[in-house]
Design a protein around this motif. Structure first.
Motif, PDB file in Angstrom:
ATOM      1  N   THR A 114       0.787  -1.092   0.000  1.00 31.45           N
ATOM      2  CA  THR A 114       0.066   0.119  -0.319  1.00 31.45           C
ATOM      3  C   THR A 114       1.019   1.360  -0.057  1.00 31.45           C
ATOM      4  O   THR A 114       0.512   2.649  -0.384  1.00 31.45           O
ATOM      5  N   ILE A 118      -1.365   2.159  -5.283  1.00 32.70           N
ATOM      6  CA  ILE A 118      -2.275   1.969  -6.719  1.00 32.70           C
ATOM      7  C   ILE A 118      -1.829   0.464  -7.486  1.00 32.70           C
ATOM      8  O   ILE A 118      -2.082  -0.311  -7.469  1.00 32.70           O
ATOM      9  N   TRP A 119      -0.616   1.197  -7.423  1.00 30.00           N
ATOM     10  CA  TRP A 119       0.012   0.181  -8.853  1.00 30.00           C
ATOM     11  C   TRP A 119       0.888  -0.608  -7.717  1.00 30.00           C
ATOM     12  O   TRP A 119       1.189  -1.980  -8.630  1.00 30.00           O
ATOM     13  N   PHE A 121       0.551  -1.478  -4.714  1.00 27.42           N
ATOM     14  CA  PHE A 121      -0.108  -2.979  -4.305  1.00 27.42           C
ATOM     15  C   PHE A 121      -1.261  -3.542  -5.087  1.00 27.42           C
ATOM     16  O   PHE A 121      -1.286  -5.056  -5.091  1.00 27.42           O
ATOM     17  N   ALA A 122      -2.125  -3.089  -6.440  1.00 24.22           N
ATOM     18  CA  ALA A 122      -1.948  -3.802  -7.238  1.00 24.22           C
ATOM     19  C   ALA A 122      -1.325  -5.080  -7.640  1.00 24.22           C
ATOM     20  O   ALA A 122      -2.104  -6.651  -7.541  1.00 24.22           O
ATOM     21  N   ALA A 123       0.396  -5.170  -7.371  1.00 25.49           N
ATOM     22  CA  ALA A 123       1.207  -5.568  -8.054  1.00 25.49           C
ATOM     23  C   ALA A 123       1.637  -7.083  -6.974  1.00 25.49           C
ATOM     24  O   ALA A 123       1.597  -7.590  -7.391  1.00 25.49           O
ATOM     25  N   VAL A 125      -1.039  -8.097  -5.028  1.00 26.28           N
ATOM     26  CA  VAL A 125      -2.035  -8.960  -4.647  1.00 26.28           C
ATOM     27  C   VAL A 125      -1.656  -9.972  -5.819  1.00 26.28           C
ATOM     28  O   VAL A 125      -2.028 -10.947  -5.834  1.00 26.28           O
ATOM     29  N   VAL A 126      -1.271  -9.236  -7.031  1.00 31.35           N
ATOM     30  CA  VAL A 126      -0.887 -10.286  -8.044  1.00 31.35           C
ATOM     31  C   VAL A 126       0.480 -11.530  -7.438  1.00 31.35           C
ATOM     32  O   VAL A 126       0.162 -12.550  -7.788  1.00 31.35           O
ATOM     33  N   THR A 163       6.045  -3.640 -12.672  1.00 32.04           N
ATOM     34  CA  THR A 163       5.678  -2.101 -11.345  1.00 32.04           C
ATOM     35  C   THR A 163       7.273  -1.376 -10.751  1.00 32.04           C
ATOM     36  O   THR A 163       6.544  -0.755 -10.515  1.00 32.04           O
TER      37      THR A 163
END
Length: 301
Positions: A114, A118-119, A121-123, A125-126, A163
């Motif tokens: 976090t 956003i980029w 955090f999204a990476a 999660v993946v 990322t």
């Protein structure tokens, strides 16, 4: 003089074994790939040390370390055959501690992610989802010699590279950078295939259909070399097409050195795969960084 031995099983992990569980030696690929992304972004590193260092720590010790703990937990029965000295089968990480460490690090990775926006955090999660999909039943993509190495290659090379660009620029990367990052991730499939040679016997007994198991060492070694080489040839062609001929020639030279190492390795793939991972792979990742520096100027093309 009498000697007493403490034969009681451990109830908590040995600290050195816990460090061994998250395998620091494996942290390098995603850390390097993230650094390639930072370089390729063109954003001055001197003004963004925080995002660089936090991303490297997240990609390596935290996310990659978590994936290694998850893999060792899910692989504990295979390791009992291949590597009984590993932390879990040896009892140095007792009970369900391996699972708890992997789960705790998964949560910590998401929390740290976090901080990269956003980029980032999204990476994260993946990456966390990919780590568990690789190791845990019933998905366990590791059981496939095609899907498993492919997932790891994309997760260790392509995802952190992309990322790194997105975190530094706070925007979606240029499609050319994404394409190159994916090509290097595909090539890493071959590196992961060679890495599977060390677990050949245990994988065969436990039903893990790695390519060394299903194709045999010779054919698997040949295929790994082809998979590593073709994406790099594509990168070289793209660099020439984008007018980056000087960098393309450097990457070509590094590929030629890999061809030499491949020839040596293919004389006895089972025995020499570890040697190649310490030599040929060095030329591979060097080509990645050369390419990253070349991509810094893409926006001006």
């Amino acid at each position: 003089m009498s000697v007493s031995l403490d034969l009681q099983p451990r109830s908590t992990p040995d600290p050195s074994a816990a460090l061994e569980l998250i395998k620091p030696i494996t942290w390098f690929p995603p850390m390097w790939a993230y650094s390639c992304g930072v370089i390729a972004s063109g954003v001055p590193v001197s003004e963004n040390w925080g995002r660089l260092l936090l991303g490297i720590i997240l990609a390596g010790p935290i996310v990659c370390g978590m994936s290694q703990a998850a893999n060792d937990w899910c692989d504990r029965h295979v390791d009992a055959i291949n590597e009984p000295h590993r932390p879990i089968p040896s009892g140095r990480v007792p009970g369900r501690w391996g699972l708890w460490i992997a789960l705790a690090m998964s949560g910590f990775a998401l929390l740290v992610g976090t901080a990269l926006g956003i980029w980032g955090f999204a990476a994260t999660v993946v990456a966390v989802a990919a780590a568990w999909a690789y190791s845990v039943e019933p998905v366990r993509l590791k059981k496939s010699g095609w899907w498993g190495p492919g997932l790891v290659g994309l997760s260790y090379e392509s995802l952190p590279w992309i990322t790194g660009v997105a975190v530094m620029t706070l925007a979606a990367p240029d499609w050319r950078i994404v394409l190159v990052a994916i090509l290097y991730g595909i090539g890493a499939h071959g590196i992961m295939t060679l890495n599977d040679f060390k677990a050949l016997e245990g994988d065969r007994q436990m039903g893990v259909n790695s390519l060394p198991v299903t194709l045999g060492p010779e054919r698997a070694g040949q295929l790994a070399c082809i998979v590593m080489a073709i994406p790099q040839m594509a990168v070289i062609a793209l660099l020439f097409a984008w007018g980056l001929s000087d960098r393309a020639l450097v990457v070509t030279g590094l590929l030629v050195l890999q061809f030499w190492a491949m020839r040596e390795m293919l004389e006895d793939p089972k025995a020499r795969a570890p040697w190649y991972n310490g030599t040929g792979v060095l030329f591979y990742v060097s080509g990645m960084m050369v390419t990253a520096f070349a991509l810094r100027g893409l926006e001006a093309l």
